[in-house]
Motif scaffolding. Structure first.
Motif, PDB file in Angstrom:
ATOM      1  N   GLY A 130      60.003  74.126   8.903  1.00  0.00           N
ATOM      2  CA  GLY A 130      58.845  74.344   9.760  1.00  0.00           C
ATOM      3  C   GLY A 130      57.821  75.335   9.253  1.00  0.00           C
ATOM      4  N   LYS A 131      57.994  75.868   8.030  1.00  0.00           N
ATOM      5  CA  LYS A 131      57.028  76.799   7.457  1.00  0.00           C
ATOM      6  C   LYS A 131      56.675  76.346   6.049  1.00  0.00           C
ATOM      7  CE  LYS A 131      58.621  80.895   9.905  1.00  0.00           C
ATOM      8  NZ  LYS A 131      59.118  82.271   9.756  1.00  0.00           N
ATOM      9  N   ALA A 132      55.380  76.191   5.790  1.00  0.00           N
ATOM     10  CA  ALA A 132      54.991  75.728   4.469  1.00  0.00           C
ATOM     11  C   ALA A 132      53.556  76.118   4.136  1.00  0.00           C
ATOM     12  CB  ALA A 132      55.127  74.218   4.382  1.00  0.00           C
ATOM     13  N   THR A 133      53.281  76.116   2.845  1.00  0.00           N
ATOM     14  CA  THR A 133      51.922  76.247   2.332  1.00  0.00           C
ATOM     15  C   THR A 133      51.559  74.877   1.787  1.00  0.00           C
ATOM     16  OG1 THR A 133      52.301  78.553   1.752  1.00  0.00           O
ATOM     17  CG2 THR A 133      50.430  77.461   0.718  1.00  0.00           C
ATOM     18  N   VAL A 134      50.438  74.338   2.234  1.00  0.00           N
ATOM     19  CA  VAL A 134      50.017  73.011   1.815  1.00  0.00           C
ATOM     20  C   VAL A 134      48.591  73.054   1.275  1.00  0.00           C
ATOM     21  CG1 VAL A 134      51.532  71.820   3.436  1.00  0.00           C
ATOM     22  CG2 VAL A 134      49.223  72.377   4.127  1.00  0.00           C
ATOM     23  N   LEU A 135      48.276  72.102   0.426  1.00  0.00           N
ATOM     24  CA  LEU A 135      46.937  71.970  -0.114  1.00  0.00           C
ATOM     25  C   LEU A 135      46.422  70.586   0.246  1.00  0.00           C
ATOM     26  CD1 LEU A 135      44.878  73.500  -1.987  1.00  0.00           C
ATOM     27  CD2 LEU A 135      45.714  72.020  -3.810  1.00  0.00           C
ATOM     28  N   LEU A 136      45.302  70.548   0.947  1.00  0.00           N
ATOM     29  CA  LEU A 136      44.661  69.287   1.298  1.00  0.00           C
ATOM     30  C   LEU A 136      43.462  69.113   0.376  1.00  0.00           C
ATOM     31  CD1 LEU A 136      45.530  70.745   4.251  1.00  0.00           C
ATOM     32  CD2 LEU A 136      44.958  68.452   4.944  1.00  0.00           C
TER      33      LEU A 136
END
Length: 96
Positions: free
Chosen positions: A36-42
């Motif tokens: 439930g915890k993340a770093t994402v790049l869109l």
């Protein structure tokens, strides 16, 4: 589509620069710390801008913060693995 990707698309639907709609293929999970915890790049295919976002799933919904950038997923991983920048590093650079 995994739950995190689905929630991220629910939170951030469109590119803030050109308003193009994001889809699943434009999301890279850069770092997933725990459930439930993340770093994402869109990454926007239309205007080539990107959003680096920190996403946290909560019992009542999803929270996120994002920064507009031109960085790529490989660069995020590279800099995350590097040494931390200290206040002294910044002051040394300023003095030069």
């Amino acid at each position: 589509m995994d739950l995190l990707t689905s929630h991220t698309l629910h939170l951030i639907k469109n590119c803030p620069v050109c308003k193009a709609k994001f889809d699943e293929g434009q999301i890279s999970v850069v770092e997933k710390e725990e459930e439930g915890k993340a770093t994402v790049l869109l990454s926007c295919q239309n205007c080539q801008s990107a959003l680096l976002a920190r996403v946290v799933e909560m019992p009542f919904g999803i929270l996120g913060t994002a920064s507009l950038t031109d960085i790529q997923a490989s660069e995020v991983k590279k800099f995350a693995a590097g040494e931390r920048v200290t206040f002294d590093d910044v002051l040394d650079l300023y003095k030069k």
